[in-house]
Design an enzyme around this catalytic site. Structure first.
Site, short mmCIF file in Angstrom:
data_model
loop_
_atom_site.label_atom_id
_atom_site.label_comp_id
_atom_site.label_asym_id
_atom_site.label_seq_id
_atom_site.Cartn_x
_atom_site.Cartn_y
_atom_site.Cartn_z
CB CYS A 26 99.10 -63.99 -94.81
SG CYS A 26 97.41 -63.45 -94.64
NE ARG A 76 89.01 -59.55 -97.07
CZ ARG A 76 89.87 -60.57 -97.15
NH1 ARG A 76 91.16 -60.37 -97.06
NH2 ARG A 76 89.44 -61.80 -97.33
CG HIS A 108 100.94 -59.92 -97.30
ND1 HIS A 108 101.23 -61.11 -97.92
CD2 HIS A 108 99.76 -60.12 -96.66
CE1 HIS A 108 100.25 -61.97 -97.68
NE2 HIS A 108 99.36 -61.40 -96.92
N1 GLN Z 1 92.83 -66.40 -96.99
C1 GLN Z 1 93.36 -65.99 -95.74
C2 GLN Z 1 92.56 -64.90 -95.03
O1 GLN Z 1 91.94 -64.04 -95.66
C3 GLN Z 1 94.79 -65.57 -95.98
C4 GLN Z 1 94.91 -64.25 -96.70
C5 GLN Z 1 96.31 -63.89 -97.03
O2 GLN Z 1 97.18 -64.74 -97.15
N2 GLN Z 1 96.55 -62.61 -97.23
O3 GLN Z 1 92.52 -64.93 -93.83
#
Ligand code: GLN
Length: 242
Positions: free
Chosen positions: A97, A131, A194
């Site tokens: 990520c 998101r 993750h």
């Molecule tokens: N901040 C980044 C995004 O939201 C990475 C998020 C994350 O590592 N889960 O795209």
């Protein structure tokens, strides 16, 4: 030298700032599987301002909020040339990520801040208002089904010098458009998964381990590990609602 003495050095990048949604489990899995295979894992936690090690057999890094990425960004640019050289030489790496994004060319945040990446992976990431969040199931020729959890608003697009890590079966992956998840270049894997990814996906863990051992000791032949618990976790995770 007996295998028990054979050391494998794992460098974990920025565990203090880039380590969310269970990413620490990736390190635990690598350590435990290496021990089960009879090797001696040595872990180096690299945080901002530390002395960067001279060599590594496996490099891993996790995700973080945009603010975490901003914290480590300048330091990452300093160690970037070394990481790039290691990647070109074939060192196995797993970047999840937030660090996946910064292993690319850039991450342009929603506030229009462009965080330059280290360019190990030919990918670009753009912050969005959408998101992409939830459990995700993907599939790949090399690793079979890969299962995890994603939560990101950055959307990543692949250039011609990388291949997708996997194809999305359920969920989003790199972006809301093309159905690809992650990127792979040489032995470097970038992924949004993750959960953490390695406990539920031992095939990916073993790819990192076997690649590292073969590069360092030229052969890897070990008894198979009984992955009953990982298989049970996969069965449950696969069925969980998005
Ligand atoms: N901040 C980044 C995004 O939201 C990475 C998020 C994350 O590592 N889960 O795209």
């Amino acid at each position: 030298m007996s295998d028990a003495k054979k050391q494998i050095v794992i460098v974990q990048l920025y565990p203090r700032d880039m380590n969310i949604y269970g990413d620490h489990g990736n390190l635990q899995v690598l350590v435990r599987r290496l021990e089960w295979y009879g090797y001696a894992p040595k872990v180096i936690h690299y945080n901002v301002g530390n002395t960067f090690p001279k060599s590594a057999d496996i490099v891993i890094g996790g995700g973080g909020q945009d603010s975490g990425q901003e914290k480590i960004h300048a330091d990452l640019l300093k160690i970037g040339p070394t990481l790039k050289k290691w990647a070109e030489d074939g060192t196995p790496m797993l970047m999840v990520c937030g660090l996946y994004q910064l292993f690319g060319h850039f991450f342009r945040t929603l506030n229009n801040v462009s965080l330059e990446g280290i360019g190990v992976l030919d990918v670009e990431t753009y912050g969005t208002n959408e998101r992409l969040i939830g459990n995700i199931v993907t599939t790949s020729d090399a690793f079979g089904e890969i299962i995890g959890y994603e939560n990101h608003s950055g959307q990543t697009f692949l250039g011609e010098h990388v291949k997708p890590f996997a194809t999305v079966v359920r969920g989003a992956g790199n972006n809301s458009k093309d159905g690809h998840e992650g990127a792979i270049y040489k032995n470097v894997i970038g992924t949004y998964l993750h959960g953490s990814i390695l406990p539920k996906n031992p095939a990916v863990a073993d790819f990192l381990i076997k690649t590292a051992v073969k590069r360092k000791y030229h052969a890897f032949s070990k008894d198979l590990i009984d992955d009953m618990f990982a298989d049970m976790a996969r069965t449950i995770a696969r069925e969980r609602p998005r």
